[in-house]
Design a protein around this motif. Structure first.
Motif, PDB file in Angstrom:
ATOM      1  N   THR A 359       7.977 -11.233  14.051  1.00  0.00           N
ATOM      2  CA  THR A 359       8.189 -12.430  13.228  1.00  0.00           C
ATOM      3  C   THR A 359       7.925 -12.145  11.755  1.00  0.00           C
ATOM      4  N   LEU A 360       6.897 -11.340  11.468  1.00  0.00           N
ATOM      5  CA  LEU A 360       6.622 -11.022  10.068  1.00  0.00           C
ATOM      6  C   LEU A 360       7.679 -10.091   9.488  1.00  0.00           C
ATOM      7  N   LYS A 361       8.218  -9.195  10.319  1.00  0.00           N
ATOM      8  CA  LYS A 361       9.303  -8.339   9.832  1.00  0.00           C
ATOM      9  C   LYS A 361      10.518  -9.174   9.456  1.00  0.00           C
ATOM     10  N   GLU A 362      10.773 -10.242  10.210  1.00  0.00           N
ATOM     11  CA  GLU A 362      11.863 -11.157   9.860  1.00  0.00           C
ATOM     12  C   GLU A 362      11.673 -11.723   8.459  1.00  0.00           C
ATOM     13  N   MET A 363      10.403 -11.906   8.078  1.00  0.00           N
ATOM     14  CA  MET A 363      10.097 -12.502   6.780  1.00  0.00           C
ATOM     15  C   MET A 363      10.002 -11.460   5.670  1.00  0.00           C
ATOM     16  N   GLY A 364      10.353 -10.212   5.977  1.00  0.00           N
ATOM     17  CA  GLY A 364      10.385  -9.185   4.956  1.00  0.00           C
ATOM     18  C   GLY A 364       9.095  -8.405   4.776  1.00  0.00           C
ATOM     19  N   TYR A 365       8.190  -8.529   5.719  1.00  0.00           N
ATOM     20  CA  TYR A 365       6.918  -7.813   5.625  1.00  0.00           C
ATOM     21  C   TYR A 365       7.078  -6.333   5.986  1.00  0.00           C
ATOM     22  N   ASP A 366       6.339  -5.483   5.292  1.00  0.00           N
ATOM     23  CA  ASP A 366       6.136  -4.104   5.715  1.00  0.00           C
ATOM     24  C   ASP A 366       5.005  -4.138   6.743  1.00  0.00           C
ATOM     25  N   THR A 367       5.203  -3.532   7.921  1.00  0.00           N
ATOM     26  CA  THR A 367       4.228  -3.647   9.007  1.00  0.00           C
ATOM     27  C   THR A 367       3.650  -2.279   9.361  1.00  0.00           C
ATOM     28  N   SER A 368       2.313  -2.219   9.487  1.00  0.00           N
ATOM     29  CA  SER A 368       1.641  -0.946   9.743  1.00  0.00           C
ATOM     30  C   SER A 368       0.508  -1.132  10.745  1.00  0.00           C
ATOM     31  N   PHE A 369       0.296  -0.092  11.537  1.00  0.00           N
ATOM     32  CA  PHE A 369      -0.831  -0.072  12.481  1.00  0.00           C
ATOM     33  C   PHE A 369      -1.695   1.143  12.163  1.00  0.00           C
ATOM     34  N   TYR A 370      -3.010   0.936  12.133  1.00  0.00           N
ATOM     35  CA  TYR A 370      -3.958   1.981  11.771  1.00  0.00           C
ATOM     36  C   TYR A 370      -4.963   2.191  12.907  1.00  0.00           C
ATOM     37  N   HIS A 371      -5.119   3.431  13.298  1.00  0.00           N
ATOM     38  CA  HIS A 371      -6.111   3.781  14.325  1.00  0.00           C
ATOM     39  C   HIS A 371      -6.557   5.211  14.074  1.00  0.00           C
ATOM     40  N   GLY A 372      -7.833   5.404  13.775  1.00  0.00           N
ATOM     41  CA  GLY A 372      -8.316   6.700  13.345  1.00  0.00           C
ATOM     42  C   GLY A 372      -8.437   7.752  14.424  1.00  0.00           C
ATOM     43  N   MET A 419      -6.960   3.216   4.682  1.00  0.00           N
ATOM     44  CA  MET A 419      -6.053   2.084   4.868  1.00  0.00           C
ATOM     45  C   MET A 419      -5.867   1.346   3.543  1.00  0.00           C
ATOM     46  N   LYS A 420      -6.956   1.115   2.848  1.00  0.00           N
ATOM     47  CA  LYS A 420      -6.881   0.429   1.554  1.00  0.00           C
ATOM     48  C   LYS A 420      -5.975   1.180   0.581  1.00  0.00           C
ATOM     49  N   SER A 421      -6.081   2.511   0.580  1.00  0.00           N
ATOM     50  CA  SER A 421      -5.260   3.307  -0.350  1.00  0.00           C
ATOM     51  C   SER A 421      -3.783   3.229  -0.004  1.00  0.00           C
ATOM     52  N   THR A 422      -3.442   3.106   1.280  1.00  0.00           N
ATOM     53  CA  THR A 422      -2.026   2.956   1.650  1.00  0.00           C
ATOM     54  C   THR A 422      -1.513   1.577   1.236  1.00  0.00           C
ATOM     55  N   PHE A 423      -2.384   0.557   1.335  1.00  0.00           N
ATOM     56  CA  PHE A 423      -1.983  -0.774   0.878  1.00  0.00           C
ATOM     57  C   PHE A 423      -1.664  -0.749  -0.620  1.00  0.00           C
ATOM     58  N   ASP A 424      -2.445   0.037  -1.356  1.00  0.00           N
ATOM     59  CA  ASP A 424      -2.231   0.108  -2.806  1.00  0.00           C
ATOM     60  C   ASP A 424      -0.821   0.567  -3.150  1.00  0.00           C
ATOM     61  N   GLU A 425      -0.221   1.342  -2.262  1.00  0.00           N
ATOM     62  CA  GLU A 425       1.097   1.914  -2.532  1.00  0.00           C
ATOM     63  C   GLU A 425       2.242   1.081  -1.959  1.00  0.00           C
ATOM     64  N   LYS A 426       1.915   0.067  -1.188  1.00  0.00           N
ATOM     65  CA  LYS A 426       2.963  -0.692  -0.508  1.00  0.00           C
ATOM     66  C   LYS A 426       3.503  -1.829  -1.364  1.00  0.00           C
ATOM     67  N   LYS A 427       4.760  -2.136  -1.081  1.00  0.00           N
ATOM     68  CA  LYS A 427       5.373  -3.306  -1.680  1.00  0.00           C
ATOM     69  C   LYS A 427       4.910  -4.535  -0.912  1.00  0.00           C
ATOM     70  N   GLN A 428       4.553  -5.562  -1.630  1.00  0.00           N
ATOM     71  CA  GLN A 428       4.118  -6.793  -0.976  1.00  0.00           C
ATOM     72  C   GLN A 428       5.328  -7.650  -0.605  1.00  0.00           C
ATOM     73  N   PRO A 429       5.226  -8.435   0.479  1.00  0.00           N
ATOM     74  CA  PRO A 429       4.077  -8.638   1.361  1.00  0.00           C
ATOM     75  C   PRO A 429       3.991  -7.543   2.427  1.00  0.00           C
ATOM     76  N   PHE A 430       2.774  -7.254   2.851  1.00  0.00           N
ATOM     77  CA  PHE A 430       2.581  -6.297   3.934  1.00  0.00           C
ATOM     78  C   PHE A 430       1.666  -6.883   5.003  1.00  0.00           C
ATOM     79  N   PHE A 431       1.843  -6.384   6.201  1.00  0.00           N
ATOM     80  CA  PHE A 431       0.999  -6.751   7.343  1.00  0.00           C
ATOM     81  C   PHE A 431       0.385  -5.466   7.878  1.00  0.00           C
TER      82      PHE A 431
END
Length: 641
Positions: A359-372, A419-431
């Motif tokens: 649903t968020l991708k429909e709204m133009g969100y960049d979507t990411s999953f993080y697991h160390g 994760m924070k550093s990858t957000f810094d590089e992303k175009k908003q909005p992101f999930f």
């Protein structure tokens, strides 16, 4: 010695099978000892009552495990008594029995985390791990006492086995009589095996299953004392609980849950969304979520999260919809809970699934999953691909093993900064969704932080303190970015972990999880005491941001006046626990086995004999949920039309 009737062989067989019963009794005592505070067996007589009912389950497991051994023990091949043949039988006996017996020892420790006997589904938990060898070695070191007990009992079992030997006899003179008597004995023993495996000799009765362990108990957790682990594994091989049921009319489902939702409560917006699923960090550890609960001697271990909660909307009556990490992922992101069997390890996850991701991708969100953890661990990468995440960031992408904790993955503090550093590089909005790793067994913190966090009452408390500190450092860094003020932060957990307080030993509260929603502008504050659950997060987010299309969800919005009556559903002790209104309904999939006051989280006072109209409504809602749950999953309708 009479070689025709083979009496000594049958006596030896009986003795060897009896030994299995003896050692299953011993391991049941040890299982109770290791999990005494959770199983609540209050007297010796109560234990022996449970043991008596458990004999049927022991019989099934022992006979299944020993089928080949029994077969080769009684077939008339003349050479049965020879030393070489008896040695073959001994090896067959102990290879099969000790492998099965060892699974009981798993639950000495694992039961504390999943609150049920291990089933075949555990294979789905570990099959995605690529460091199985190192994990096994670490468990051996951490739980050396369990391995020691197994080895001691195995040697004792072998010693006792050898005390009764079959003496070698000459070939019988009357082979016809030998084969006839052997055939008769073979038939009788075979009939007894069939009855033993089924649980009785009634043709009309189905074979006993896991659910039958609760037929003779008054406390739901006692079913796990009745069971043994080999039985639980054997009975779930090739089995699935995903079967359609029909309890109510379709309109009842719509009235109770409105599976297809379409919210119009808020204007459409596109804030960034950061969803944090915190490994094992149950509600018990959060000081802010235990105010007013009057827990004697209570201490919390989340000073930063408690401070964040003062500026957030928190839910102090929230529950998990499963008991494993992968259950949390599907419940939180897609609103799909897991009960007896995980949805993700069923035959049905590979289908179109409407979720936060889609649903968020429909709204133009960049979507990411993080697991160390190593990529693919816990099955997250596979399910993440099904949901359709644009990016997956794991240990591979982090690319610095200096921050590896030696067990599960990258320490939470540096990985959250990554994760924070990858957000810094992303175009908003992101999930962005992160599944943390550090608040978990073996309960260690980075060397530089040793002594910094309170040890607490259980080992889990120290690592909760570390992960709370990782949150602090993450929010400090995030608050300095240009995306921070336009972000909604949601924090929850997959399930709970070690328990220090009796309040959280109560059966229903073992699934108690945190839920916090934070907006930097301070527009969401307060404490919500209503029932909530993991599957509510998905519709809540879509309601908050004004998603303007229909979507499929069994949960309810926690922020928009949803017409669905607050409820929570989970699975424990082979029963569904459905909380709503003033009652908890315990349902075994066929029959309601109990009603309890909503505050009776320990399920101590069954009110089923006092059934009233509200109880009937709660029962109907429980059945309606399960009916729609199985139907939509099996018919592949996990999306709006």
């Amino acid at each position: 010695m009479n070689t025709i009737f083979r009496v000594q062989e049958y006596k030896a067989l009986a003795y060897r099978l009896l030994l299995a019963y003896v050692f299953y009794f011993i391991v049941r005592v040890l299982f109770l000892t290791y999990n005494y505070s959770l199983l609540d067996v209050t007297s010796v007589s109560e234990f022996f009552s449970l043991y008596y009912h458990g004999l049927a389950f022991d019989t099934t497991a022992i006979l299944y495990v020993n089928l080949l051994f029994i077969f080769f023990s009684v077939i008339p091949v003349v050479i049965n008594t020879r030393k070489g043949y008896q040695k073959f039988l001994m090896w067959l006996y102990f290879i099969t029995n000790l492998i099965a017996y060892a699974t009981n020892f798993i639950d000495f420790i694992y039961y504390k985390y999943i609150y049920s006997r291990t089933t075949i589904a555990v294979i789905d938990v570990v099959k995605n791990e690529n460091n199985k060898g190192s994990m096994f070695f670490r468990f051996m070191l951490s739980y050396w006492h369990v391995f020691t007990l197994f080895i001691v009992l195995a040697f004792l079992w072998i010693f006792l086995y050898k005390r009764v030997k079959v003496q070698e006899t000459e070939k019988p003179n009357n082979l016809v009589k030998y084969f006839l008597t052997s055939a008769a004995a073979f038939a009788v023993i075979g009939l007894m095996i069939v009855g033993g495996i089924r649980g009785d000799f009634k043709y009309s009765t189905r074979p006993i299953n896991i659910i039958d362990a609760n037929r003779h108990v008054t406390k739901v957790q006692h079913g796990d004392v009745v069971l043994n682990t080999p039985f639980a594994i054997i009975r779930t091989i090739g089995k699935t609980s995903f079967k359609k049921v029909h309890f109510v009319d379709e309109q009842v489902v719509v009235d109770n849950f409105q599976p297809i939702k379409h919210y119009t409560n808020h204007p459409k917006t596109t804030p960034n969304i950061v969803l944090i699923i915190t490994e094992s960090m149950g509600r018990e550890y959060w000081g802010c979520l235990n105010k007013g609960k009057n827990i004697p001697g209570y201490e919390g271990y989340t000073p930063f999260l408690d401070s964040l909660a003062q500026h957030s909307l928190i839910f102090d009556n929230s529950y998990a919809n499963g008991s494993k990490s992968i259950h949390g992922m599907s419940s939180v992101l897609a609103g799909i809970p897991s009960f007896k069997d995980a949805f993700t390890s069923s035959p049905y996850p590979k289908q179109k699934i409407q979720s936060l991701v889609s649903t968020l991708k429909e709204m133009g969100y960049d979507t990411s999953f993080y697991h160390g953890a190593p990529n693919g661990s816990m099955g997250f990468l596979g399910f993440g691909n099904i949901l359709g995440f644009d990016h997956y960031y794991g240990k591979t992408e982090y690319n610095n093993d200096a921050d590896f904790d030696g067990s599960w993955g990258i320490w939470d503090e540096p990985f959250m900064q990554f994760m924070k550093s990858t957000f810094d590089e992303k175009k908003q909005p992101f999930f962005g969704t992160i599944f943390t790793v550090s608040s978990h067994e073996p309960y260690v913190v980075p060397e530089k932080y040793k002594g910094k966090f309170p040890k607490g009452k259980v080992p889990m408390n120290q690592v909760v303190g570390y992960t709370d500190y990782a949150f602090k450092k993450f929010f400090e860094a995030a608050s300095k970015t240009d995306w921070y003020k336009n972000t909604i932060f949601i924090i929850t957990s997959d399930h709970s972990n070690q328990i220090a307080y009796d309040e959280y030993r109560k059966v229903v509260n073992r699934h108690a999880t945190p839920l916090l929603i934070f907006k930097p502008d301070g527009s969401m504050k307060g404490v919500n005491h209503e029932l909530s659950q993991q599957i509510d997060i998905y519709p809540t987010v879509l309601d908050m941001i004004g998603y303007d299309k229909p979507f499929m969800s069994w949960g309810r919005s926690l922020v928009g006046g949803d017409k669905i009556k607050p409820y929570a559903i989970s699975y424990y002790g082979n029963q569904y626990m459905f909380q709503q209104g003033n009652y908890i309904c315990a349902f075994d999939g066929r029959d309601v086995v109990g009603f309890y006051d909503i505050n009776d989280k320990g399920l101590e006072h069954n009110l089923i004999s006092k059934k009233n109209k509200e109880m009937e409504q709660v029962e109907i809602a429980c059945k309606a949920f399960l009916q729609d749950y199985f139907e939509r999953i099996i018919d592949k309708k996990l999306y709006s039309k």
